[in-house]
Design a protein around this motif. Structure first.
Motif, PDB file in Angstrom:
ATOM      1  N   VAL A 188      47.472  30.603   8.659  1.00  0.00           N
ATOM      2  CA  VAL A 188      48.922  31.089   8.188  1.00  0.00           C
ATOM      3  C   VAL A 188      49.022  31.864   7.331  1.00  0.00           C
ATOM      4  CG1 VAL A 188      51.015  30.389   6.724  1.00  0.00           C
ATOM      5  CG2 VAL A 188      49.923  28.310   8.413  1.00  0.00           C
ATOM      6  N   ASP A 189      48.399  32.097   6.258  1.00  0.00           N
ATOM      7  CA  ASP A 189      48.110  33.157   5.067  1.00  0.00           C
ATOM      8  C   ASP A 189      48.072  34.011   5.873  1.00  0.00           C
ATOM      9  OD1 ASP A 189      48.525  31.557   3.435  1.00  0.00           O
ATOM     10  OD2 ASP A 189      47.337  31.323   2.051  1.00  0.00           O
ATOM     11  N   GLN A 190      46.467  34.569   6.370  1.00  0.00           N
ATOM     12  CA  GLN A 190      46.537  35.175   6.955  1.00  0.00           C
ATOM     13  C   GLN A 190      46.978  36.101   7.755  1.00  0.00           C
ATOM     14  OE1 GLN A 190      44.350  32.551   6.435  1.00  0.00           O
ATOM     15  NE2 GLN A 190      43.808  33.129   5.224  1.00  0.00           N
ATOM     16  N   PHE A 191      47.495  35.595   9.165  1.00  0.00           N
ATOM     17  CA  PHE A 191      48.787  35.643   9.228  1.00  0.00           C
ATOM     18  C   PHE A 191      50.028  36.416   9.008  1.00  0.00           C
ATOM     19  CE2 PHE A 191      47.921  35.310  14.497  1.00  0.00           C
ATOM     20  CZ  PHE A 191      47.279  35.415  13.705  1.00  0.00           C
ATOM     21  N   ALA A 192      50.502  35.882   7.410  1.00  0.00           N
ATOM     22  CA  ALA A 192      51.784  36.521   6.780  1.00  0.00           C
ATOM     23  C   ALA A 192      51.338  37.485   6.422  1.00  0.00           C
ATOM     24  CB  ALA A 192      51.668  35.246   5.682  1.00  0.00           C
ATOM     25  N   ARG A 193      49.549  37.584   6.286  1.00  0.00           N
ATOM     26  CA  ARG A 193      49.667  38.736   4.843  1.00  0.00           C
ATOM     27  C   ARG A 193      49.019  39.678   6.720  1.00  0.00           C
ATOM     28  NH1 ARG A 193      43.284  39.951   2.356  1.00  0.00           N
ATOM     29  NH2 ARG A 193      43.936  41.827   1.883  1.00  0.00           N
ATOM     30  N   ALA A 194      49.296  39.589   7.684  1.00  0.00           N
ATOM     31  CA  ALA A 194      49.222  40.309   8.565  1.00  0.00           C
ATOM     32  C   ALA A 194      50.115  41.333   8.607  1.00  0.00           C
ATOM     33  CB  ALA A 194      48.209  40.010  10.266  1.00  0.00           C
ATOM     34  N   ARG A 195      52.102  40.238   9.046  1.00  0.00           N
ATOM     35  CA  ARG A 195      53.122  40.759   9.120  1.00  0.00           C
ATOM     36  C   ARG A 195      53.028  41.997   7.735  1.00  0.00           C
ATOM     37  NH1 ARG A 195      53.233  35.524   9.922  1.00  0.00           N
ATOM     38  NH2 ARG A 195      54.695  34.886   8.058  1.00  0.00           N
ATOM     39  N   ARG A 196      52.693  41.401   7.058  1.00  0.00           N
ATOM     40  CA  ARG A 196      52.974  42.609   5.705  1.00  0.00           C
ATOM     41  C   ARG A 196      52.459  43.757   6.036  1.00  0.00           C
ATOM     42  NH1 ARG A 196      52.125  37.740   2.375  1.00  0.00           N
ATOM     43  NH2 ARG A 196      49.763  38.508   2.016  1.00  0.00           N
ATOM     44  N   PHE A 197      50.938  43.943   6.459  1.00  0.00           N
ATOM     45  CA  PHE A 197      50.422  45.198   7.184  1.00  0.00           C
ATOM     46  C   PHE A 197      51.553  45.706   8.471  1.00  0.00           C
ATOM     47  CE2 PHE A 197      45.619  43.776   6.762  1.00  0.00           C
ATOM     48  CZ  PHE A 197      45.603  43.407   5.150  1.00  0.00           C
ATOM     49  N   GLY A 198      52.135  45.656   8.829  1.00  0.00           N
ATOM     50  CA  GLY A 198      52.929  45.502   9.667  1.00  0.00           C
ATOM     51  C   GLY A 198      52.712  45.720  10.657  1.00  0.00           C
ATOM     52  N   TRP A 199      51.546  44.493  11.376  1.00  0.00           N
ATOM     53  CA  TRP A 199      50.709  44.386  12.791  1.00  0.00           C
ATOM     54  C   TRP A 199      52.108  43.303  13.330  1.00  0.00           C
ATOM     55  CZ3 TRP A 199      45.134  42.831  10.915  1.00  0.00           C
ATOM     56  CH2 TRP A 199      44.489  44.242  10.500  1.00  0.00           C
ATOM     57  N   HIS A 200      51.117  43.269  14.596  1.00  0.00           N
ATOM     58  CA  HIS A 200      52.121  42.646  15.900  1.00  0.00           C
ATOM     59  C   HIS A 200      51.138  41.122  15.107  1.00  0.00           C
ATOM     60  CE1 HIS A 200      55.377  44.583  17.854  1.00  0.00           C
ATOM     61  NE2 HIS A 200      54.681  45.720  17.119  1.00  0.00           N
ATOM     62  N   CYS A 201      51.311  39.856  15.554  1.00  0.00           N
ATOM     63  CA  CYS A 201      51.085  39.106  15.778  1.00  0.00           C
ATOM     64  C   CYS A 201      51.094  37.940  17.361  1.00  0.00           C
ATOM     65  CB  CYS A 201      51.357  37.690  14.828  1.00  0.00           C
ATOM     66  SG  CYS A 201      51.303  38.208  13.138  1.00  0.00           S
ATOM     67  N   VAL A 202      50.077  38.303  17.856  1.00  0.00           N
ATOM     68  CA  VAL A 202      49.227  36.799  18.593  1.00  0.00           C
ATOM     69  C   VAL A 202      48.248  35.493  18.590  1.00  0.00           C
ATOM     70  CG1 VAL A 202      49.628  38.795  20.480  1.00  0.00           C
ATOM     71  CG2 VAL A 202      47.772  38.213  19.727  1.00  0.00           C
ATOM     72  N   ALA A 203      48.123  35.069  19.079  1.00  0.00           N
ATOM     73  CA  ALA A 203      47.180  33.817  19.110  1.00  0.00           C
ATOM     74  C   ALA A 203      46.963  32.966  20.579  1.00  0.00           C
ATOM     75  CB  ALA A 203      47.460  32.773  17.791  1.00  0.00           C
ATOM     76  N   HIS A 204      45.525  33.181  20.808  1.00  0.00           N
ATOM     77  CA  HIS A 204      45.723  32.275  21.142  1.00  0.00           C
ATOM     78  C   HIS A 204      45.611  30.673  21.305  1.00  0.00           C
ATOM     79  CE1 HIS A 204      42.679  35.529  23.110  1.00  0.00           C
ATOM     80  NE2 HIS A 204      42.015  34.710  23.767  1.00  0.00           N
ATOM     81  N   ALA A 205      46.583  29.841  21.853  1.00  0.00           N
ATOM     82  CA  ALA A 205      46.620  28.689  21.725  1.00  0.00           C
ATOM     83  C   ALA A 205      46.813  27.689  23.636  1.00  0.00           C
ATOM     84  CB  ALA A 205      47.603  28.467  21.612  1.00  0.00           C
ATOM     85  N   GLY A 206      45.943  27.078  23.163  1.00  0.00           N
ATOM     86  CA  GLY A 206      46.685  25.667  24.156  1.00  0.00           C
ATOM     87  C   GLY A 206      45.971  26.400  25.450  1.00  0.00           C
ATOM     88  N   GLU A 207      44.460  26.553  25.400  1.00  0.00           N
ATOM     89  CA  GLU A 207      43.267  26.846  26.378  1.00  0.00           C
ATOM     90  C   GLU A 207      42.427  25.823  26.503  1.00  0.00           C
ATOM     91  OE1 GLU A 207      40.417  29.654  25.527  1.00  0.00           O
ATOM     92  OE2 GLU A 207      40.061  30.377  27.237  1.00  0.00           O
ATOM     93  N   GLU A 208      41.824  25.488  25.415  1.00  0.00           N
ATOM     94  CA  GLU A 208      41.306  24.398  26.047  1.00  0.00           C
ATOM     95  C   GLU A 208      42.484  22.823  24.859  1.00  0.00           C
ATOM     96  OE1 GLU A 208      37.311  24.139  25.225  1.00  0.00           O
ATOM     97  OE2 GLU A 208      36.405  24.633  27.104  1.00  0.00           O
ATOM     98  N   GLY A 209      42.652  23.542  24.441  1.00  0.00           N
ATOM     99  CA  GLY A 209      43.744  22.974  22.750  1.00  0.00           C
ATOM    100  C   GLY A 209      44.754  22.715  23.301  1.00  0.00           C
TER     101      GLY A 209
END
Ligand code: HPA
Ligand code: ZN
Length: 341
Positions: A184-205
């Motif tokens: 959560v903290d790393q993605f919040a920081r990335a949003r403050r950088f102005g970055w888009h957010c994507v994530a691998h999820a539900g591949e094996e999880g």
């Protein structure tokens, strides 16, 4: 069997690639060449021995080889060459825009390279690819979820001065036991950088990781997302909200996420109104670049009309500026006319 006309038509269809790990484009022959050039000792000394390693039973068995071969990448030139080799193949696959993952934690924290060495090499390759082929795009810095959190924070410290040269943050590697809630903290920081957010999820999880990627990380796209098939309510939500899934059919088959292409849930997702896109993930490992992933869907009976719609989704789901999206839709429309669609 898919006929040659169809194969060529799909290879020339304008498309975006939105789920591609640049390290996953390291072909076995290039890995051996780099190992020799850089004096890196690999457990496999010839191409036949190396090629015998490409039978995978799950995500981890693939990641073991993927990380082993990443050790052959050492210099800025290596990263430039890798990028240019990918973009040359991407061009032959009809890719007009590519949003490309890289794994700097492994290069910097495990393999001891400089962050700028990696980034400069990749960006140089992209600049040449843009000039030579007209392929636009950007880099997505992927957090390696099974490495310690200090290494993720360190990489974000190193990336901060260069945040304008990076498109977004992603989350990859061994999924089960490494839930989105940890980042959560790393993605919040990335949003403050102005970055888009994507994530691998539900591949094996599980599907719960997809929900958490959306709710906790504010992911704008879900990479893979196959296990959303286990949660009807979430599937309906993703369809209603137009959240794109970046599906990778050949990857899913080779990592035994699905056991037969005919069982792939993409047709069901499309029926439910989910915005699917087609991508190659790690094409040097999974038996084909992005056009081969489209072709694999022809072999389970998908129509050219649906495949063209999937290419249209890849444009809409990209982070390209609106003017570029309009241009790419026009290229796709021209292609459709030429192919009687
Ligand atoms: N899944 C998770 N992590 C990865 C993959 C993948 O398919 N490829 C490279 N890193
Ligand atoms: Zn992936």
């Amino acid at each position: 069997m898919v006929d040659e006309y169809t194969r060529q038509a799909l290879a020339s269809m304008p498309k975006c690639e939105l789920h591609l790990h640049i390290e996953g484009t390291l072909e076995p022959q290039l890995a051996l060449t780099l190992a020799e050039r850089n004096g890196v000792a690999l457990p496999w000394t010839n191409i036949d021995e190396l090629k015998a390693q490409y039978e995978f039973e799950d995500l981890q068995s693939f990641l073991n080889l993927y990380y082993a071969l990443m050790k052959t990448l050492k210099t800025e030139e290596d990263f430039k060459d890798l990028m240019l080799a990918y973009l040359t193949r991407a061009n032959a696959n009809g890719v007009r825009h590519a949003e490309i993952f890289f794994d700097p934690q492994v290069h910097v924290c495990t393999n001891g390279l400089g962050f700028n060495t990696v980034l400069d090499g990749l960006l140089e390759g992209m600049a040449i690819g843009r000039e030579r082929f007209g392929i636009t795009g950007g880099l997505i810095l992927s957090i390696v979820r099974d490495m310690d959190i200090d290494s993720a924070n360190m990489i974000l410290d190193l990336a901060q001065p260069r945040k304008a040269e990076i498109l977004g943050i992603g989350l990859d590697s061994a999924e089960v036991g490494h839930p989105p809630a940890r980042f959560v903290d790393q993605f919040a920081r990335a949003r403050r950088f102005g970055w888009h957010c994507v994530a691998h999820a539900g591949e094996e999880g599980p599907a719960a990781y997809i929900r958490d990627a959306l709710d906790l990380l504010h992911a704008e796209r879900i990479d893979h997302g196959i296990h959303i098939q286990d949660d009807t309510e979430l599937l309906e939500r993703v369809a209603r909200d137009g959240v794109p899934l970046t599906c990778c059919p050949l990857s899913n088959l080779r990592l035994q996420v699905v056991h037969d292409m005919r069982e792939h849930p993409i047709p069901r997702f499309l029926d439910e109104g989910v915005m699917c896109t087609i991508n190659s993930d790690d094409p040097a490992y999974f038996g084909g670049y992005v056009a081969a992933n489209y072709t694999a869907l022809v072999s389970i009976g998908m129509s050219m009309e649906t495949l063209a719609a999937l290419a249209g989704n890849s444009i809409d789901a990209s982070f390209a500026p609106e003017a570029r999206k309009t241009q790419l839709h026009a290229e796709l429309a021209t292609w459709r006319t030429r192919h009687g669609l």
